[in-house]
Design a protein around this motif. Structure first.
Motif, PDB file in Angstrom:
ATOM      1  N   TYR A  85      15.996 -36.029  79.419  1.00  0.00           N
ATOM      2  CA  TYR A  85      16.391 -37.363  79.868  1.00  0.00           C
ATOM      3  C   TYR A  85      15.360 -38.401  79.410  1.00  0.00           C
ATOM      4  CZ  TYR A  85      19.618 -34.987  83.090  1.00  0.00           C
ATOM      5  OH  TYR A  85      20.617 -34.212  83.632  1.00  0.00           O
ATOM      6  N   PHE A  86      14.090 -38.045  79.516  1.00  0.00           N
ATOM      7  CA  PHE A  86      13.017 -38.953  79.106  1.00  0.00           C
ATOM      8  C   PHE A  86      13.119 -39.245  77.610  1.00  0.00           C
ATOM      9  CE2 PHE A  86       8.761 -40.422  78.130  1.00  0.00           C
ATOM     10  CZ  PHE A  86       8.368 -41.109  79.277  1.00  0.00           C
ATOM     11  N   GLU A  87      13.330 -38.204  76.818  1.00  0.00           N
ATOM     12  CA  GLU A  87      13.465 -38.376  75.366  1.00  0.00           C
ATOM     13  C   GLU A  87      14.667 -39.255  75.035  1.00  0.00           C
ATOM     14  OE1 GLU A  87      13.687 -34.403  73.839  1.00  0.00           O
ATOM     15  OE2 GLU A  87      11.780 -33.839  74.759  1.00  0.00           O
ATOM     16  N   HIS A  88      15.773 -39.039  75.738  1.00  0.00           N
ATOM     17  CA  HIS A  88      16.974 -39.855  75.529  1.00  0.00           C
ATOM     18  C   HIS A  88      16.675 -41.335  75.814  1.00  0.00           C
ATOM     19  CE1 HIS A  88      21.046 -41.456  76.060  1.00  0.00           C
ATOM     20  NE2 HIS A  88      20.647 -41.888  77.250  1.00  0.00           N
ATOM     21  N   ARG A  89      15.977 -41.583  76.879  1.00  0.00           N
ATOM     22  CA  ARG A  89      15.685 -42.962  77.243  1.00  0.00           C
ATOM     23  C   ARG A  89      14.717 -43.614  76.252  1.00  0.00           C
ATOM     24  NH1 ARG A  89      15.661 -44.191  83.703  1.00  0.00           N
ATOM     25  NH2 ARG A  89      17.779 -43.452  84.130  1.00  0.00           N
ATOM     26  N   VAL A  90      13.741 -42.859  75.788  1.00  0.00           N
ATOM     27  CA  VAL A  90      12.814 -43.405  74.791  1.00  0.00           C
ATOM     28  C   VAL A  90      13.577 -43.757  73.518  1.00  0.00           C
ATOM     29  CG1 VAL A  90      10.868 -42.866  73.268  1.00  0.00           C
ATOM     30  CG2 VAL A  90      10.757 -42.253  75.692  1.00  0.00           C
ATOM     31  N   ALA A  91      14.419 -42.847  73.046  1.00  0.00           N
ATOM     32  CA  ALA A  91      15.213 -43.103  71.841  1.00  0.00           C
ATOM     33  C   ALA A  91      16.120 -44.308  72.039  1.00  0.00           C
ATOM     34  CB  ALA A  91      16.041 -41.866  71.495  1.00  0.00           C
ATOM     35  N   SER A  92      16.716 -44.443  73.207  1.00  0.00           N
ATOM     36  CA  SER A  92      17.616 -45.565  73.493  1.00  0.00           C
ATOM     37  C   SER A  92      16.855 -46.887  73.566  1.00  0.00           C
ATOM     38  CB  SER A  92      18.356 -45.315  74.814  1.00  0.00           C
ATOM     39  OG  SER A  92      19.140 -44.147  74.744  1.00  0.00           O
ATOM     40  N   PHE A  93      15.668 -46.849  74.170  1.00  0.00           N
ATOM     41  CA  PHE A  93      14.845 -48.059  74.289  1.00  0.00           C
ATOM     42  C   PHE A  93      14.412 -48.534  72.911  1.00  0.00           C
ATOM     43  CE2 PHE A  93      11.152 -50.650  75.280  1.00  0.00           C
ATOM     44  CZ  PHE A  93      11.510 -51.272  76.470  1.00  0.00           C
ATOM     45  N   ILE A  94      13.989 -47.601  72.070  1.00  0.00           N
ATOM     46  CA  ILE A  94      13.587 -47.947  70.699  1.00  0.00           C
ATOM     47  C   ILE A  94      14.736 -48.617  69.953  1.00  0.00           C
ATOM     48  CG2 ILE A  94      12.993 -46.976  68.437  1.00  0.00           C
ATOM     49  CD1 ILE A  94      11.333 -44.866  69.926  1.00  0.00           C
ATOM     50  N   LYS A  95      15.925 -48.072  70.091  1.00  0.00           N
ATOM     51  CA  LYS A  95      17.107 -48.597  69.402  1.00  0.00           C
ATOM     52  C   LYS A  95      17.476 -49.992  69.913  1.00  0.00           C
ATOM     53  CE  LYS A  95      21.906 -47.301  68.302  1.00  0.00           C
ATOM     54  NZ  LYS A  95      21.724 -47.391  66.848  1.00  0.00           N
ATOM     55  N   ASP A  96      17.179 -50.271  71.177  1.00  0.00           N
ATOM     56  CA  ASP A  96      17.598 -51.514  71.821  1.00  0.00           C
ATOM     57  C   ASP A  96      16.670 -52.693  71.524  1.00  0.00           C
ATOM     58  OD1 ASP A  96      19.468 -52.780  73.827  1.00  0.00           O
ATOM     59  OD2 ASP A  96      17.562 -53.104  74.880  1.00  0.00           O
ATOM     60  N   LYS A  97      15.420 -52.428  71.168  1.00  0.00           N
ATOM     61  CA  LYS A  97      14.429 -53.493  71.006  1.00  0.00           C
ATOM     62  C   LYS A  97      14.050 -53.721  69.534  1.00  0.00           C
ATOM     63  CE  LYS A  97      14.415 -53.264  75.482  1.00  0.00           C
ATOM     64  NZ  LYS A  97      15.337 -54.151  76.233  1.00  0.00           N
ATOM     65  N   ASP A  98      13.648 -54.949  69.251  1.00  0.00           N
ATOM     66  CA  ASP A  98      13.110 -55.286  67.929  1.00  0.00           C
ATOM     67  C   ASP A  98      11.585 -55.229  68.003  1.00  0.00           C
ATOM     68  OD1 ASP A  98      15.602 -55.791  66.744  1.00  0.00           O
ATOM     69  OD2 ASP A  98      15.624 -57.840  67.516  1.00  0.00           O
ATOM     70  N   PHE A  99      10.976 -54.355  67.222  1.00  0.00           N
ATOM     71  CA  PHE A  99       9.523 -54.229  67.163  1.00  0.00           C
ATOM     72  C   PHE A  99       9.018 -54.998  65.945  1.00  0.00           C
ATOM     73  CE2 PHE A  99      10.912 -50.742  69.747  1.00  0.00           C
ATOM     74  CZ  PHE A  99       9.885 -50.532  70.670  1.00  0.00           C
ATOM     75  N   ILE A 100       8.090 -55.918  66.180  1.00  0.00           N
ATOM     76  CA  ILE A 100       7.625 -56.813  65.130  1.00  0.00           C
ATOM     77  C   ILE A 100       6.102 -56.760  65.049  1.00  0.00           C
ATOM     78  CG2 ILE A 100       7.581 -59.212  64.317  1.00  0.00           C
ATOM     79  CD1 ILE A 100      10.115 -59.616  66.148  1.00  0.00           C
TER      80      ILE A 100
END
Length: 283
Positions: A85-100
């Motif tokens: 579940y933690f890995e899923h949430r990390v992957a989802s958070f990464i996909k949702d945000k723009d890292f600059i």
């Protein structure tokens, strides 16, 4: 077309429309009942009916998982199911945000995973963990000049721009030293979660904001408790600047030294745990 066939088709069309209307009304009623029942449950127990419910789990690469194993004891202490579940949430958070990246800071997997994992750790007891008020995450190599007050900053959150800004050097120091109650990522993400909870009305935001209100009321009703918090030197003085900084500092402390926190200030610890809906190993 014979008249009776026209009537039959019209009747069938009418029945289909009624059936669709009936199904829609049932869905609306069931959703309303669910919301009412869960609201009653939350009011009584101050936690949601459920936290983790996924139809498809996103996964991390082996190298991304290795970053978690190396840097996040919280993740390492989770049961295998909750690690997924933690890995899923990390992957989802990464996909949702723009890292600059700014000033030459490269946005590597390590940068994205470590920042996202910190956010996921704080919201692991939430049903909605995206922290919607954050859209962009800007990373500088070191402390950066901020136009907010014309000074060097290690981190800041701008709700108007929906932007979290961090010094990578100081973010890493916060993770590497795990028991000094100083963690830049936790501190700045708590500001974002706090403001997000004031704007959103999902179950987890409601629990977070209502629990913080209970904590501030507890402090108002027990001035001796506040005095003990101030004189104990367990929380750094910056915590007493305002309510936002107080919350950010107690979150740093809660995550890094939970046993000491619970021993010294059990009432404050209990409310903080309730805010996060934390029921995991070590907490």
């Amino acid at each position: 077309m014979p008249y009776f066939l026209v009537l039959k088709q019209s009747s069938m069309a009418g029945q289909a429309i009624l059936m669709v209307f009936f199904v829609i009304m049932m869905i609306i009623i069931l959703r309303y009942l669910k919301k009412m029942l869960e609201t009653a449950y939350v009011m009584k127990y101050m936690k949601p009916w459920y936290t983790h419910l996924y139809f498809r789990l996103r996964t991390l690469s082996d190298s991304e998982k290795l970053i978690l194993k190396k840097h996040f004891n919280f993740y390492n202490k989770l049961d295998p199911k909750y690690k997924l579940y933690f890995e899923h949430r990390v992957a989802s958070f990464i996909k949702d945000k723009d890292f600059i990246g700014r000033d030459g800071c490269l946005i590597t997997d390590e940068v994205k995973v470590m920042i996202s994992a910190t956010a996921v750790m704080l919201t692991f007891g939430f049903r909605d963990y995206y922290i919607g008020i954050i859209s962009k995450i800007v990373i500088y190599p070191k402390a950066f000049f901020s136009n907010t007050n014309q000074a060097l900053h290690k981190g800041e959150f701008n709700p108007k721009l929906k932007t979290l800004v961090l010094s990578w050097e100081d973010f890493k120091i916060g993770l590497d030293i795990e028991n000094d109650n100083l963690n830049l990522g936790i501190h700045e993400l708590t500001h974002a979660i706090h403001i997000n909870s004031m704007k959103e009305r999902d179950i987890s935001s409601t629990i977070f904001s209502d629990s913080f209100k209970e904590l501030t009321q507890l402090m108002a009703e027990k001035p001796e408790l506040r005095q003990k918090l101030v004189t104990s030197n367990y929380f750094r003085k910056y915590a007493f600047t305002n309510q936002f900084e107080f919350l950010a500092v107690i979150m740093e402390t809660f995550i890094e030294t939970p046993r000491e926190f619970q021993t010294y200030f059990p009432e404050v610890y209990s409310k903080t745990k309730q805010m996060l809906n934390f029921n995991f190993a070590g907490y």
